[in-house]
Write an enzyme that holds these catalytic residues in place. Sequence first.
Site, PDB file in Angstrom:
ATOM      1  N   LYS A  20       0.844  -1.205   0.000  1.00 25.26           N
ATOM      2  CA  LYS A  20       0.000   0.000   0.000  1.00 25.26           C
ATOM      3  C   LYS A  20       0.878   1.254   0.000  1.00 25.26           C
ATOM      4  O   LYS A  20       0.588   2.216  -0.722  1.00 25.26           O
ATOM      5  CB  LYS A  20      -0.890  -0.004   1.253  1.00 25.26           C
ATOM      6  CG  LYS A  20      -1.522   1.327   1.583  1.00 25.26           C
ATOM      7  CD  LYS A  20      -2.416   1.250   2.793  1.00 25.26           C
ATOM      8  CE  LYS A  20      -1.739   1.533   4.113  1.00 25.26           C
ATOM      9  NZ  LYS A  20      -1.367   2.936   4.347  1.00 25.26           N
ATOM     10  N   ASN A  21       1.940   1.228   0.812  1.00 29.18           N
ATOM     11  CA  ASN A  21       2.728   2.444   0.993  1.00 29.18           C
ATOM     12  C   ASN A  21       3.738   2.691  -0.128  1.00 29.18           C
ATOM     13  O   ASN A  21       4.486   3.660  -0.077  1.00 29.18           O
ATOM     14  CB  ASN A  21       3.386   2.439   2.377  1.00 29.18           C
ATOM     15  CG  ASN A  21       2.323   2.564   3.472  1.00 29.18           C
ATOM     16  OD1 ASN A  21       1.162   2.869   3.187  1.00 29.18           O
ATOM     17  ND2 ASN A  21       2.703   2.307   4.712  1.00 29.18           N
ATOM     18  N   CYS A  26      -5.283   7.779   9.109  1.00 22.65           N
ATOM     19  CA  CYS A  26      -5.716   7.104  10.337  1.00 22.65           C
ATOM     20  C   CYS A  26      -5.692   8.038  11.538  1.00 22.65           C
ATOM     21  O   CYS A  26      -4.956   9.011  11.564  1.00 22.65           O
ATOM     22  CB  CYS A  26      -4.797   5.925  10.602  1.00 22.65           C
ATOM     23  SG  CYS A  26      -5.173   4.515   9.571  1.00 22.65           S
ATOM     24  N   VAL A  67       7.298   6.805  16.805  1.00 21.57           N
ATOM     25  CA  VAL A  67       7.004   7.441  15.513  1.00 21.57           C
ATOM     26  C   VAL A  67       5.747   8.316  15.595  1.00 21.57           C
ATOM     27  O   VAL A  67       5.742   9.447  15.119  1.00 21.57           O
ATOM     28  CB  VAL A  67       6.884   6.380  14.400  1.00 21.57           C
ATOM     29  CG1 VAL A  67       6.548   7.034  13.057  1.00 21.57           C
ATOM     30  CG2 VAL A  67       8.183   5.591  14.289  1.00 21.57           C
ATOM     31  N   ARG A  88      -4.120  10.470   3.149  1.00 18.77           N
ATOM     32  CA  ARG A  88      -3.061  11.503   3.209  1.00 18.77           C
ATOM     33  C   ARG A  88      -2.283  11.607   1.903  1.00 18.77           C
ATOM     34  O   ARG A  88      -1.475  12.506   1.720  1.00 18.77           O
ATOM     35  CB  ARG A  88      -2.088  11.162   4.337  1.00 18.77           C
ATOM     36  CG  ARG A  88      -2.548  11.622   5.687  1.00 18.77           C
ATOM     37  CD  ARG A  88      -1.613  11.152   6.756  1.00 18.77           C
ATOM     38  NE  ARG A  88      -0.278  11.727   6.679  1.00 18.77           N
ATOM     39  CZ  ARG A  88       0.047  12.930   7.110  1.00 18.77           C
ATOM     40  NH1 ARG A  88      -0.854  13.713   7.632  1.00 18.77           N
ATOM     41  NH2 ARG A  88       1.292  13.368   7.027  1.00 18.77           N
ATOM     42  N   ASP A 104       4.112   0.225  12.122  1.00 23.03           N
ATOM     43  CA  ASP A 104       2.929  -0.507  11.636  1.00 23.03           C
ATOM     44  C   ASP A 104       2.937  -1.981  12.058  1.00 23.03           C
ATOM     45  O   ASP A 104       1.960  -2.683  11.832  1.00 23.03           O
ATOM     46  CB  ASP A 104       2.871  -0.430  10.104  1.00 23.03           C
ATOM     47  CG  ASP A 104       2.856   1.009   9.644  1.00 23.03           C
ATOM     48  OD1 ASP A 104       1.810   1.648   9.748  1.00 23.03           O
ATOM     49  OD2 ASP A 104       3.914   1.513   9.230  1.00 23.03           O
TER      50      ASP A 104
HETATM   51  N1  EPU Z   1       5.558  14.387  10.670  1.00 23.07           N
HETATM   52  C1  EPU Z   1       5.571  15.717  10.989  1.00 23.07           C
HETATM   53  N2  EPU Z   1       5.436  16.628   9.973  1.00 23.07           N
HETATM   54  C2  EPU Z   1       5.294  16.241   8.676  1.00 23.07           C
HETATM   55  C3  EPU Z   1       5.300  14.871   8.350  1.00 23.07           C
HETATM   56  C4  EPU Z   1       5.441  13.955   9.383  1.00 23.07           C
HETATM   57  O1  EPU Z   1       5.691  16.076  12.163  1.00 23.07           O
HETATM   58  O2  EPU Z   1       5.187  17.108   7.800  1.00 23.07           O
HETATM   59  C5  EPU Z   1       5.669  13.406  11.765  1.00 23.07           C
HETATM   60  C6  EPU Z   1       4.382  12.583  11.873  1.00 23.07           C
HETATM   61  O3  EPU Z   1       3.401  13.252  12.613  1.00 23.07           O
HETATM   62  C7  EPU Z   1       4.869  11.325  12.559  1.00 23.07           C
HETATM   63  C8  EPU Z   1       6.290  11.167  11.976  1.00 23.07           C
HETATM   64  O4  EPU Z   1       6.657  12.444  11.453  1.00 23.07           O
HETATM   65  O5  EPU Z   1       4.961  11.513  13.931  1.00 23.07           O
HETATM   66  C9  EPU Z   1       6.419  10.135  10.901  1.00 23.07           C
HETATM   67  O6  EPU Z   1       5.579  10.435   9.799  1.00 23.07           O
HETATM   68  P1  EPU Z   1       5.947  10.010   8.303  1.00 23.07           P
HETATM   69  O7  EPU Z   1       5.890  11.239   7.474  1.00 23.07           O
HETATM   70  O8  EPU Z   1       7.207   9.212   8.315  1.00 23.07           O
HETATM   71  O9  EPU Z   1       4.755   9.053   7.974  1.00 23.07           O
HETATM   72  P2  EPU Z   1       3.744   9.151   6.745  1.00 23.07           P
HETATM   73  O10 EPU Z   1       4.476   9.338   5.477  1.00 23.07           O
HETATM   74  O11 EPU Z   1       2.625  10.057   7.077  1.00 23.07           O
HETATM   75  C10 EPU Z   1       3.921   6.603   6.183  1.00 23.07           C
HETATM   76  C11 EPU Z   1       2.943   5.479   6.069  1.00 23.07           C
HETATM   77  C12 EPU Z   1       2.468   5.075   7.434  1.00 23.07           C
HETATM   78  C13 EPU Z   1       3.685   4.650   8.257  1.00 23.07           C
HETATM   79  C14 EPU Z   1       4.709   5.796   8.307  1.00 23.07           C
HETATM   80  C15 EPU Z   1       5.975   5.418   9.019  1.00 23.07           C
HETATM   81  C16 EPU Z   1       1.886   5.911   3.974  1.00 23.07           C
HETATM   82  C17 EPU Z   1       0.655   6.296   3.235  1.00 23.07           C
HETATM   83  N3  EPU Z   1       1.797   5.924   5.288  1.00 23.07           N
HETATM   84  O12 EPU Z   1       3.185   7.679   6.774  1.00 23.07           O
HETATM   85  O13 EPU Z   1       1.625   3.958   7.257  1.00 23.07           O
HETATM   86  O14 EPU Z   1       3.263   4.333   9.557  1.00 23.07           O
HETATM   87  O15 EPU Z   1       5.043   6.189   6.963  1.00 23.07           O
HETATM   88  O16 EPU Z   1       6.624   4.376   8.363  1.00 23.07           O
HETATM   89  O17 EPU Z   1       2.903   5.577   3.369  1.00 23.07           O
HETATM   90  C18 EPU Z   1      -0.171   2.577   7.674  1.00 23.07           C
HETATM   91  O18 EPU Z   1       0.177   1.959   6.655  1.00 23.07           O
HETATM   92  O19 EPU Z   1      -1.052   2.166   8.475  1.00 23.07           O
HETATM   93  C19 EPU Z   1       0.480   3.822   7.979  1.00 23.07           C
HETATM   94  C20 EPU Z   1       0.012   4.677   8.880  1.00 23.07           C
END
Ligand code: EPU
Length: 440
Positions: free
Chosen positions: A24-25, A122, A334, A98, A312
């Site tokens: 998915k990611n 989520c 995280v 997102r 995850d």
């Molecule tokens: N964060 C910030 N500011 C930002 C972006 C992120 O503070 O502009 C913080 C977030 O709040 C969080 C941390 O940084 O505390 C990590 O966020 P990250 O940007 O790494 O995560 P993401 O890209 O939003 C993706 C996956 C998530 C997975 C995380 C970590 C997708 C669509 N989502 O999220 O997957 O947990 O990376 O590996 O790729 C899931 O699959 O259930 C899921 C939530």
Amino acid sequence: MNIDSLTIDGGIPLTGRIQVRGAKNLVTKAMVASLLGESESLLRGVPDISDVRVVRGLLEVHGVSVSHGVESGDLILDPTNVRSAHMADIDAHAGSSRIPILFCGPLLHQLGEAFIPDLGGCRIGDRPIDFHLDALRKFGAVVDKLPSGIHITAPNGLTGATIELPYPSVGATEQVLLTATRAKGTTELRNAAIEPEIMDLIAILQKMGAIISVEPNRVILIEGVDRLDGYTHRAIFDRNEAASWASAALATKGDIMVEGAKQEHMMTFLNVYRKAGGKFDIYEDGIRFYHPGGELKPVVIETDVHPGFMTDWQQPLIVALTQATGESIVHETVYENRFGFTDALIEMGADITVHKNGLDGTPRRVPRRDLEQAAVIVGPTPLHGADIEVPDLRGGFSHLIAAVTADGRSRVSNVGIISRGYENLLEKLEALGARFTAEG
Ligand code: EPU
């Protein structure tokens, strides 16, 4: 899956074979990357999950034609007629994922502007987008915040920049990759995320014509190019789904062959699985995960960016840890709010204490982030059936396997949310021997 709730009769070991397809990611980002090309792309191994449908909808309102190819899981993405979308059409997708934030760079390159609706995802914390917006501004984008979303323009085009992320965010790294490949000049991204899904996205961009080098110490260099073409690519497997089924095997004392799982991207998980008493056999076509009988052992885990233990993975594993003998500790570093799902497990008989500000004086591999939380799980505790409501994707999967593990009957509501990331969930549960009935 248009199902709202499942009534599950638990106490049954999940046993059998299931298949995981593209992650998915990665898949959702690869679909966005197709927007950068001047010709058609073919993405293979795409799972039928609702996050894919959301991204497909957003691409289609921007004029990208999306169709199925010959093989199941083939998506053909043709961006040759890309155009600005009507606000109302974009807005219709507000709140459901997102991923839209990643449309910024490609739309700015293709159309000179982007409107991004309010972001969903989520319920696992604030999940801000400040890293994304700061990076876009460094490329020269101008961001206007509107009540219904964000409007972004690039009056002077996008120019390569030096960007240091405050944290190796997966999404912000992808934002920079998708924006920098066609920006003028070179971009140096420091403190980048290096998850396998990001490496797969880089592989796709390289196929399209990008010049991206991954340097030591989380530095990625992107030399902008004028033009990108389409790609043909088979998506990396979904290691999060594979880890979820692995934990389901452990929690239910079952035995699941996860076809499509690969050792190289699950090594950290496999170590923890083994330490907790789970067994696995690695084959060319997948990994068999099973409970070997006897007692499970407690573990201490800290979630982290790659190559650490993924956030995850913790929720499904915690269900198995409720069956281990002794005290396990899971530090979540995280997200600031990823233990909400444990309330339901506690209601089902688990002994779990969540420490909202983390635990002092306990083993920890990396310095704590301010938002750290910890869960202490004491087992083994029999689980009993309950009426529970799914809070988020991974937490929801945990609820399902808790209900399958528990003695008696559970009613799990709001299960539709799980279809954001788990393909053919009900078919897989059925194939593994779970006993349930579904209601719309
Ligand atoms: N964060 C910030 N500011 C930002 C972006 C992120 O503070 O502009 C913080 C977030 O709040 C969080 C941390 O940084 O505390 C990590 O966020 P990250 O940007 O790494 O995560 P993401 O890209 O939003 C993706 C996956 C998530 C997975 C995380 C970590 C997708 C669509 N989502 O999220 O997957 O947990 O990376 O590996 O790729 C899931 O699959 O259930 C899921 C939530």
